[in-house]
Write an enzyme that holds these catalytic residues in place. Structure first.
Site, PDB file in Angstrom:
ATOM      1  N   ARG A  92       0.212  16.151  -3.802  1.00 23.13           N
ATOM      2  CA  ARG A  92      -1.232  15.911  -3.726  1.00 23.13           C
ATOM      3  C   ARG A  92      -1.899  17.261  -3.931  1.00 23.13           C
ATOM      4  O   ARG A  92      -1.614  18.201  -3.206  1.00 23.13           O
ATOM      5  CB  ARG A  92      -1.610  15.382  -2.350  1.00 23.13           C
ATOM      6  CG  ARG A  92      -0.846  14.161  -1.968  1.00 23.13           C
ATOM      7  CD  ARG A  92      -1.112  13.830  -0.525  1.00 23.13           C
ATOM      8  NE  ARG A  92      -2.245  12.934  -0.397  1.00 23.13           N
ATOM      9  CZ  ARG A  92      -2.416  12.145   0.651  1.00 23.13           C
ATOM     10  NH1 ARG A  92      -1.563  12.167   1.632  1.00 23.13           N
ATOM     11  NH2 ARG A  92      -3.454  11.342   0.728  1.00 23.13           N
ATOM     12  N   THR A  93      -2.806  17.330  -4.869  1.00 22.56           N
ATOM     13  CA  THR A  93      -3.397  18.632  -5.189  1.00 22.56           C
ATOM     14  C   THR A  93      -4.778  18.778  -4.571  1.00 22.56           C
ATOM     15  O   THR A  93      -5.523  17.813  -4.456  1.00 22.56           O
ATOM     16  CB  THR A  93      -3.538  18.785  -6.709  1.00 22.56           C
ATOM     17  OG1 THR A  93      -4.262  17.655  -7.194  1.00 22.56           O
ATOM     18  CG2 THR A  93      -2.197  18.842  -7.375  1.00 22.56           C
ATOM     19  N   ASP A 134       0.886  -1.159   0.000  1.00 22.37           N
ATOM     20  CA  ASP A 134       0.000   0.000   0.000  1.00 22.37           C
ATOM     21  C   ASP A 134       0.923   1.207   0.000  1.00 22.37           C
ATOM     22  O   ASP A 134       2.080   1.075   0.307  1.00 22.37           O
ATOM     23  CB  ASP A 134      -0.819  -0.061   1.287  1.00 22.37           C
ATOM     24  CG  ASP A 134      -1.342   1.301   1.648  1.00 22.37           C
ATOM     25  OD1 ASP A 134      -2.002   1.896   0.812  1.00 22.37           O
ATOM     26  OD2 ASP A 134      -1.082   1.765   2.762  1.00 22.37           O
ATOM     27  N   LYS A 171     -15.381  13.260  -2.791  1.00 24.57           N
ATOM     28  CA  LYS A 171     -13.995  13.714  -2.916  1.00 24.57           C
ATOM     29  C   LYS A 171     -13.858  15.224  -2.686  1.00 24.57           C
ATOM     30  O   LYS A 171     -12.999  15.861  -3.290  1.00 24.57           O
ATOM     31  CB  LYS A 171     -13.407  13.358  -4.289  1.00 24.57           C
ATOM     32  CG  LYS A 171     -13.457  11.883  -4.610  1.00 24.57           C
ATOM     33  CD  LYS A 171     -12.706  11.606  -5.908  1.00 24.57           C
ATOM     34  CE  LYS A 171     -12.748  10.147  -6.282  1.00 24.57           C
ATOM     35  NZ  LYS A 171     -14.081   9.597  -6.479  1.00 24.57           N
ATOM     36  N   ARG A 212      -6.859   4.180  -6.702  1.00 23.81           N
ATOM     37  CA  ARG A 212      -8.268   4.312  -6.299  1.00 23.81           C
ATOM     38  C   ARG A 212      -8.848   2.947  -5.918  1.00 23.81           C
ATOM     39  O   ARG A 212      -9.905   2.559  -6.384  1.00 23.81           O
ATOM     40  CB  ARG A 212      -9.092   4.914  -7.453  1.00 23.81           C
ATOM     41  CG  ARG A 212      -8.787   6.366  -7.700  1.00 23.81           C
ATOM     42  CD  ARG A 212      -9.639   7.208  -6.808  1.00 23.81           C
ATOM     43  NE  ARG A 212      -9.298   8.625  -6.918  1.00 23.81           N
ATOM     44  CZ  ARG A 212      -8.851   9.353  -5.899  1.00 23.81           C
ATOM     45  NH1 ARG A 212      -8.632   8.794  -4.743  1.00 23.81           N
ATOM     46  NH2 ARG A 212      -8.610  10.627  -6.044  1.00 23.81           N
ATOM     47  N   THR A 227      -3.218   1.336  -4.158  1.00 25.26           N
ATOM     48  CA  THR A 227      -3.340   2.551  -3.371  1.00 25.26           C
ATOM     49  C   THR A 227      -4.671   3.232  -3.605  1.00 25.26           C
ATOM     50  O   THR A 227      -5.332   2.976  -4.600  1.00 25.26           O
ATOM     51  CB  THR A 227      -2.185   3.513  -3.705  1.00 25.26           C
ATOM     52  OG1 THR A 227      -2.510   4.803  -3.232  1.00 25.26           O
ATOM     53  CG2 THR A 227      -1.985   3.602  -5.198  1.00 25.26           C
ATOM     54  N   GLY A 228      -5.053   4.100  -2.690  1.00 28.13           N
ATOM     55  CA  GLY A 228      -6.300   4.837  -2.852  1.00 28.13           C
ATOM     56  C   GLY A 228      -6.081   6.163  -3.552  1.00 28.13           C
ATOM     57  O   GLY A 228      -7.023   6.925  -3.755  1.00 28.13           O
ATOM     58  N   ASP A 229      -4.832   6.448  -3.940  1.00 28.54           N
ATOM     59  CA  ASP A 229      -4.516   7.746  -4.542  1.00 28.54           C
ATOM     60  C   ASP A 229      -4.985   7.881  -5.972  1.00 28.54           C
ATOM     61  O   ASP A 229      -5.326   6.900  -6.603  1.00 28.54           O
ATOM     62  CB  ASP A 229      -3.007   7.951  -4.536  1.00 28.54           C
ATOM     63  CG  ASP A 229      -2.629   8.818  -3.383  1.00 28.54           C
ATOM     64  OD1 ASP A 229      -3.427   8.838  -2.450  1.00 28.54           O
ATOM     65  OD2 ASP A 229      -1.588   9.459  -3.424  1.00 28.54           O
ATOM     66  N   LYS A 235      -8.485  -4.477  -2.576  1.00 29.05           N
ATOM     67  CA  LYS A 235      -7.105  -4.887  -2.296  1.00 29.05           C
ATOM     68  C   LYS A 235      -7.068  -6.368  -1.938  1.00 29.05           C
ATOM     69  O   LYS A 235      -6.269  -7.125  -2.472  1.00 29.05           O
ATOM     70  CB  LYS A 235      -6.540  -4.066  -1.125  1.00 29.05           C
ATOM     71  CG  LYS A 235      -6.257  -2.622  -1.460  1.00 29.05           C
ATOM     72  CD  LYS A 235      -5.659  -1.915  -0.252  1.00 29.05           C
ATOM     73  CE  LYS A 235      -5.391  -0.448  -0.556  1.00 29.05           C
ATOM     74  NZ  LYS A 235      -4.746   0.223   0.575  1.00 29.05           N
TER      75      LYS A 235
END
EC number: 7.6.2.1
Length: 1164
Positions: A703-704, A466, A655, A865, A783-785, A871
């Protein structure tokens, strides 16, 4: 608005359609809704037959309804009835029968929504479970059967049980009972003791939790009650730092603000505090006792898994008109969380098994290592050999007399082919490896929580990690790389504010001082002319807002942006109280002491804290916050107060988060919003720079967040508020309706700025990933990014090497798109794959097999995402499709399911709490320790266990060979060669220490293993323990056993009675020499073990002579000390031993010279 959202089932027949429709309807209105319309048309019209997919062609002629089952369903359908039954159908039938029986005996109660009257548990309509926590695996009755079942499901142990039981039959009795029962009893005693201790510890922990005392409010005042006696409907008082005993609705608190903080690290693994709000109706009551004078009830939805959502209503009947309040997640106190401030009173709504924390804990399955399974296979092979050997013996006897009885006796005589001590030795070995891992100075803080699978660390092919939180950037100076910060899996979870972009101008780390001067000047302009009294500061501002839109100066735009960042968040400043001040005054009059030293910020995400810290650094400080107001301190020391009207919290679906505030001095109402660029780009006014700049920042690994605002008039706000509160009270589709109302506000927002926050890489991530890649381990990042950030991390952490291409899998929504996209991907070679969670779902639904097959060929895969369940699903898929060993590395509560699903789970104690490290099999403090854990400890554990296992088998085989030779010489008599104590001694005291000392053996030094990770590649092929190596050991055993026995018979014809003493002495010497032959690196303990065993044997020859004499009367007492000390005895024994061992030494030497193994090239 919400009621108009159409829900299309795509095909009424196809289950797939229902699922899909439900999935999109949940997305609510907005972009999702029209996408669904398009999606449906496509699905109906696309005739997929024309697309040549280079996969299973026949899969396409099929009807849509069985998309999910494509490749495998075809294969399974062809089996006929009998074949199906033999190929596992019987297993299926048995398990379904068992499930059916269990269901009948243990009917699950259907969970229902409930109405809970305050303080009246007796009014509840049905029975609710007891509020006791139970983590034990067994109870008094199931303990012994349960443990025995776990033990005897291994073929090895079951076999011994049968052999030992057979000794109770007089006709089959061979020697003494203890020769069989002692080793078995020892193994079982150790296992049962270990389980019992674990079980008792669990019992004690549960008892401690269940007997904690809480104050319960009754009509007669406070009563102390045990945690396990709390019922639904009770009013419970929980003090500061006390655990919340069951799921409650928060009614009132001692804090003036009507809110409190709770710590949820035990529930979701997040270390930050959460703000909870009391129901305003009960918070307003003058005194505690009034809770009983009102007639009120809480309506709560049925118990669910989701800890982040709750829907309910609070109704007070006796007021006129009745008061209705909507309850959401912020009014709940879940069990297992801890009160961090003040005292809270709540009404219990769920207890025991129905609490969120219990519903979310899955029973971890017992993990069994691959090595254990392989050894289990080998023991089955040995069993076959044993049966064959016994049949041959009986055949050579000519089936004379009661042959089946003889057959059974032979089976027992040769039963030493399968060594009972195998399990004991391996278990002790595992314990030793665990101890070595924990004692290793190079990886401090490592804990082994599952002692049964250290060898798995040496067999891994897939590592799924992760990446918590944002992007690792290039390491900066050592001062900022705080090593001891516990952190994310690959990244530190230490956020720093890096960039502010206003569209025309961008500020970076080196230009932050300019922002500071802008903020200073803008506040200086407003305030000097006021002469200190606030109201007169309004005219200049008002004038400014009424003039036609002029391009604002850079200074005012910076000021607006900074103010928005300082206001739009969920952060609360917390002040450490000085000693001696009570909690009450601390909360009430905190605004006098805004000293910067003792202020810390609490928020649910580290990004938010980073933003607020940054506004503090440029001069605008958040000094206090409660439910209804927020105070900012300007650079000039003035305090501005803002009234909080509404907060829209961040959710993973929307989000974005929003807040509506009213400036106390000017009474202006502003709606601020910040969120991910994907969510915000459609909401803000048209602009030409946002998308491009987001891309640029993501490429830098930032991260924006997009920040925007909208000014509201009083009328607009009032209209919104009435619709919003109405939507919040609805019981059906509440989420959809609320989302629709909020969405009416989210139009044409004015874009203020774009912020970039970075998350640094943990120390040494790059070299570690590089090392793992060279070791042949394929690394997948789940990852959740968002896609850009994930891609950027993959590059900057060298997950994807510089030279490789990256194939970004386009978002797909239907079968046809997935089909085309997979074809496009198939044509690429050696490139890393980046795919998002949604596309992954679609592909898995239709082309599971093909997708996994293609992905497995990639050197690296990044899934962005991803939800926690996705996962875990990926891990399970990899295990099923490839049959290879997988390892999951994670650090937050959201990684627990993935860690438990993998063959081997590694948890990192991170900023996000300890939950992952507690659920894992191995827990480490930093990601870089993974390298050493696998390359050194994993490799050693596997090689040592393989050597140990095979050696123990060789020890049993050699004695069985001797028994076979002995029997054939004596006209195939089923008489044991060695009696009771000798057999037990041989397996334990005479050879155990040297054989066990193989656990200390290593082929190369740890430094070498880390320097040349390629050595690890050989292990994944499983060559250290395979049928080939096993057969070599079998041949060695047969050769040695034959030599020892024939040698003894040939050389000692005259003194035949002494054959036992001679052959046994030679046997023990041979074993000791063989250990010396197998060892690759000597350790002083090994030398001690060899001499200790030899000493034991010599001593027992002298003292235990009557034991050597135990035996059939026909042989007489055949040990005589005078004979043992003669020269012929010594030289003959030596001769036999040399003949049995020397050829092997020669062969080993030649092999090392002619085809040396890879490690010997390094160690020479």
């Amino acid at each position: 608005m919400a009621d108009q959202i159409p829900l299309y089932p795509v095909r009424s027949a196809a289950a797939a359609g229902h699922k899909r429709a439900a999935y999109y309807s949940a997305a609510g209105p907005g972009p999702g809704a029209d996408r669904r319309g398009r999606y449906q048309l496509e699905d109906e019209s696309a005739h997929l037959d024309e697309m040549p997919l280079m996969m299973s062609e026949e899969g396409f002629e099929n009807d849509e309804s069985d998309y999910h089952t494509l490749p495998r369903a075809r294969i399974e359908r062809r089996k006929s009835g009998l074949e199906w039954f033999v190929c596992g159908g019987w297993k299926f039938l048995c398990s379904s029968c068992c499930d059916w029986l269990i269901n009948i005996c243990h009917r699950k109660k259907e969970l229902k929504a409930r109405t809970v009257w305050l303080g009246c548990p007796e009014k509840s309509e049905e029975k609710h479970p007891r509020n006791s926590i139970k983590n034990q695996k067994y109870n008094v009755f199931t303990f012994i059967p349960g443990v025995l079942y776990e033990q005897f499901k291994f073929f090895l142990n079951l076999y011994f049980l049968v052999v030992s039981c057979s000794q109770f039959v007089p006709a089959l009795k061979i020697g003494y009972l203890y020769t069989y029962w002692a080793p078995l009893g020892f193994v079982l005693a150790v296992t049962i003791a270990r389980e019992a201790i674990d079980e008792f510890r669990r019992f004690q922990r549960d008892k401690e939790v269940n007997s904690q005392l809480y104050s319960k409010l009754t009509v007669r005042g406070k009563v102390q009650v045990k945690s396990s006696d709390i019922q639904v409907g009770d009013l419970i008082i929980v003090e500061k730092n006390q655990r919340i005993p069951s799921d409650m609705v928060f009614l009132r608190t001692s804090e003036k603000a009507g809110s409190c903080f709770i710590r949820t690290d035990q529930l979701d693994g997040e270390t930050d505090w959460k703000l909870k709000v009391a129901v305003s109706c009960t918070q307003r009551l003058p005194a505690l006792g009034d809770l009983f004078s009102i007639r009120a009830y809480v309506y709560a939805q049925k118990p669910q898994l989701d800890i982040h959502s709750f829907e309910g209503t609070f109704t007070r009947e006796d007021s006129d008109p009745p008061i209705h309040e909507s309850l959401s997640i912020e009014n709940t106190l879940w069990a297992s969380t801890i009160v961090a401030s003040g005292t809270v009173i709540g009404v219990v709504i769920y207890t025991g098994k129905e609490t969120r924390s219990v519903m979310n804990t899955s029973n971890p399955k017992n993990k069994i290592g691959l090595l254990d399974l392989e050894l289990n296979q080998l023991t089955k092979a040995l069993f076959l050999a044993l049966v064959v050997l016994s049949v041959v013996m009986v055949t050579l006897q000519g089936f004379a007399g009661p042959w089946y009885r003889n057959l059974f006796r032979f089976l027992l005589l040769f039963s030493y082919i399968i060594p009972i001590s195998l399990r004991v030795n391996l278990d002790m070995g595992k314990a030793a490896y665990g101890w070595m891992i924990m004692k290793d100075e190079n990886i401090p803080g490592t804990v082994v929580r599952t002692s049964t699978i250290p060898e798995e660390l040496g067999r891994l092919v897939y590592l799924l990690t992760d990446k918590t939180g944002g992007a690792p950037l290039l390491p900066r100076s050592a001062s900022t790389q705080r090593e001891e910060q516990h952190a994310g899996t690959l990244t530190q979870n230490e956020m720093t504010f890096r960039r502010l972009h206003l569209g025309t101008v961008s500020y970076g780390a080196d230009t932050m001082d300019e922002i500071q001067t802008h903020v200073l000047s803008s506040y200086a302009q407003v305030h000097p002319q006021t002469g200190g009294n606030n109201p007169s500061s309004t005219p200049p501002r008002r004038a400014q807002s009424s003039t036609p839109k002029v391009r604002k100066s850079v200074s005012s735009r910076v000021h607006e942006a900074v103010k928005a960042i300082a206001l739009c968040h969920n952060v609360t400043p917390v002040y450490e109280s000085q000693a001696g001040i009570t909690g009450e005054t601390e909360s009430a009059e905190a605004d006098q002491d805004f000293s910067d030293e003792n202020r810390t910020y609490q928020a649910s995400s580290p990004d938010e804290v980073a933003l607020v810290r940054w506004t503090e650094s440029v001069g605008l400080t958040l000094v206090s916050r409660d439910l209804t107001s927020m105070q900012l301190k300007t650079p000039g020391g003035q305090v501005l107060t803002y009234c909080i009207l509404q907060v829209f919290p961040f959710t993973s679906e929307s989000k974005r988060m929003g807040i509506i505030v009213r400036d106390e001095s000017t009474a202006e109402i502003t709606f601020y919003m910040k969120g991910a660029d994907v969510a915000m780009s459609s909401i803000v006014q048209y602009n030409d720079w946002l998308e491009e700049e987001c891309g640029n920042m993501a490429r830098e690994g930032l991260r924006t967040l997009v920040v925007a605002k909208k000014a509201l008039t009083e009328e607009q706000y009032q209209d919104f508020e009435s619709r919003y509160s109405q939507a919040k009270l609805s019981i059906h589709d509440r989420v959809l309706k609320v989302a629709a109302v909020v969405e009416s506000l989210e139009r044409e927002l004015e874009l203020l700025c774009l912020t970039g926050v970075e998350d640094q890489l943990q120390a040494d991530v790059r070299p570690t990933l590089e090392m793992l890649r060279n070791a042949g381990i394929k690394i997948w990042m789940l990852t959740g990014d968002k896609l850009e950030t994930a891609t950027c991390i993959a590059k900057s952490s060298h997950l994807v090497s510089r030279t490789q291409d990256i194939h970004i899998f386009r978002p797909v929504t239907s079968r046809g798109e997935a089909h085309l996209e997979l074809n496009a991907f198939r044509r690429k070679h050696d490139c890393a794959l980046v795919i998002s969670g949604d596309s992954l779902e679609v592909c898995l639904k239709y082309y599971e097999h093909e997708l996994v097959e293609l992905a497995c060929q990639c050197p690296a895969v990044v899934c962005c995402r991803c939800s926690p369940t996705q996962k875990a699903h990926m891990v399970t898929l990899l295990r099923q499709h490839t049959g290879r060993r997988t390892c999951a590395v994670g650090d937050g509560g959201n990684d627990v399911s993935m860690i438990q699903a993998a063959d081997c789970g590694i948890g990192i104690e991170g900023k996000e709490g300890k939950q992952a490290s507690l659920a894992a099999d191995f827990s480490i403090t930093q990601f870089r320790h993974v390298g050493r854990l696998l390359m050194v400890h994993g490799r050693n554990s596997y090689k040592r266990s393989a050597a140990l296992g095979q050696f123990v088998m060789h020890r049993g085989l050699i004695i069985s060979t001797m028994q076979a030779v002995f029997s054939s010489v004596f006209y195939f008599a089923s008489v044991p060669l060695y009696q009771g104590f000798l057999m037990v001694g041989y397996a334990t005291i005479y050879t155990m220490f040297p054989v066990f000392s193989l656990v200390l053996d290593q082929d190369v030094k740890p430094e070498m293993a880390i320097l040349y990770p390629e050595l690890y590649k050989d292990l994944t092929k499983g060559r250290s323990l395979s049928f080939k190596t096993f057969l070599i050991w079998v041949l060695i055993s047969i050769y040695q056993g034959g030599i020892l026995m024939f040698g003894a018979l040939v050389l000692f014809e005259a003194e035949f009675v002494h054959v036992v003493a001679i052959s046994f002495t030679a046997l023990v010497l041979t074993e000791l020499l063989m250990v010396a032959l197998t060892i690759r690196t000597w350790h002083w303990l090994m030398v001690v073990a060899e001499f200790l065993s030899l000493g034991c044997y010599v001593a027992s020859l002298a003292f235990l002579n009557e034991y050597f004499g135990i035996g059939r009367v026909s042989f007489g007492a055949f040990l005589d000390v005078a004979f043992i000390t003669t020269v012929p005895f010594l030289w003959k024994v030596s001769a036999i031993t040399v003949v049995s061992c020397l050829p092997l030494y020669v062969l080993k030497y030649l092999k090392r010279k002619l085809s040396p193994p890879s490690y010997s090239k390094l160690s020479s």
